[in-house]
Design a protein around this motif. Structure first.
Motif, PDB file in Angstrom:
ATOM      1  N   THR A 106       0.832  -1.202   0.000  1.00 59.20           N
ATOM      2  CA  THR A 106       0.000   0.000   0.000  1.00 59.20           C
ATOM      3  C   THR A 106       0.866   1.252   0.000  1.00 59.20           C
ATOM      4  O   THR A 106       0.551   2.234  -0.677  1.00 59.20           O
ATOM      5  N   SER A 107       1.987   1.215   0.697  1.00 61.25           N
ATOM      6  CA  SER A 107       2.856   2.404   0.745  1.00 61.25           C
ATOM      7  C   SER A 107       3.442   2.711  -0.634  1.00 61.25           C
ATOM      8  O   SER A 107       3.537   3.875  -1.011  1.00 61.25           O
ATOM      9  N   LEU A 108       3.802   1.688  -1.396  1.00 58.80           N
ATOM     10  CA  LEU A 108       4.319   1.923  -2.747  1.00 58.80           C
ATOM     11  C   LEU A 108       3.218   2.485  -3.644  1.00 58.80           C
ATOM     12  O   LEU A 108       3.449   3.430  -4.403  1.00 58.80           O
ATOM     13  N   ILE A 109       2.026   1.941  -3.557  1.00 57.48           N
ATOM     14  CA  ILE A 109       0.901   2.440  -4.358  1.00 57.48           C
ATOM     15  C   ILE A 109       0.631   3.903  -4.030  1.00 57.48           C
ATOM     16  O   ILE A 109       0.453   4.728  -4.931  1.00 57.48           O
ATOM     17  N   GLU A 110       0.637   4.257  -2.755  1.00 58.43           N
ATOM     18  CA  GLU A 110       0.403   5.639  -2.343  1.00 58.43           C
ATOM     19  C   GLU A 110       1.522   6.560  -2.816  1.00 58.43           C
ATOM     20  O   GLU A 110       1.272   7.690  -3.224  1.00 58.43           O
ATOM     21  N   LYS A 111       2.765   6.069  -2.792  1.00 62.95           N
ATOM     22  CA  LYS A 111       3.893   6.878  -3.262  1.00 62.95           C
ATOM     23  C   LYS A 111       3.764   7.148  -4.762  1.00 62.95           C
ATOM     24  O   LYS A 111       3.961   8.287  -5.215  1.00 62.95           O
ATOM     25  N   VAL A 112       3.418   6.138  -5.534  1.00 63.54           N
ATOM     26  CA  VAL A 112       3.249   6.315  -6.982  1.00 63.54           C
ATOM     27  C   VAL A 112       2.105   7.284  -7.255  1.00 63.54           C
ATOM     28  O   VAL A 112       2.224   8.187  -8.092  1.00 63.54           O
ATOM     29  N   LYS A 113       0.996   7.119  -6.538  1.00 68.08           N
ATOM     30  CA  LYS A 113      -0.151   8.024  -6.700  1.00 68.08           C
ATOM     31  C   LYS A 113       0.257   9.470  -6.407  1.00 68.08           C
ATOM     32  O   LYS A 113      -0.067  10.380  -7.167  1.00 68.08           O
TER      33      LYS A 113
END
Length: 144
Positions: free
Chosen positions: A92-99
């Motif tokens: 989830t942290s990677l997805i949020e960073k990309v977003k």
């Protein structure tokens, strides 16, 4: 006269940046962005709307359910052109960073974003993909 692009793997013609069009004082949406043959979606009838295909990566990689999930993936690609992926194990942290990074990119001034503009006949870069004709209807959104 209609212009077409010779495409490698889905190359694209350059089109105006939607963000820049939206900044203009438009009275109407440009005709190229209106699909007259489609019924408008009404938020009140969301239960009647088709559901976005969901692809389960665990099932796609498992022996038992793989064929069924592959059929779903084939259908989603052929009929929808996109799908939601679940059980992908991306944090989830990677997805949020990309977003966050994508949002920051779209906030950049146009001059900076133009450094990443799609080149004619290519899919990579900022703009719209799969534009193959000057007469083609366009999405009201830019991609990166």
């Amino acid at each position: 006269m209609e212009t077409q692009v010779e495409t490698r793997l889905g190359g694209s013609l350059p089109v105006p940046c939607v963000q820049e069009l939206a900044k203009e004082s438009l009275i109407t949406v440009p005709p190229r962005y209106i699909c007259a043959d489609q019924e408008p979606l009404h938020a009140a009838n969301t239960t009647l709307l088709p559901q976005i295909p969901i692809i389960d990566m665990r099932r796609l990689l498992s022996g038992e359910a793989m064929d069924f999930e592959l059929d779903k993936l084939h259908y989603a690609c052929k009929e929808w052109g996109f799908f939601q992926v679940i059980n992908h194990e991306v944090s989830t942290s990677l997805i949020e960073k990309v977003k966050h990074e994508i949002q920051e990119f779209f906030k950049l001034p146009m001059e900076e974003k133009q450094e990443y503009w799609q080149q004619p006949g290519d899919l990579e870069g900022f703009g719209q993909a799969f534009v193959v004709s000057d007469e083609q209807k366009l999405d009201w959104g830019d991609l990166c």
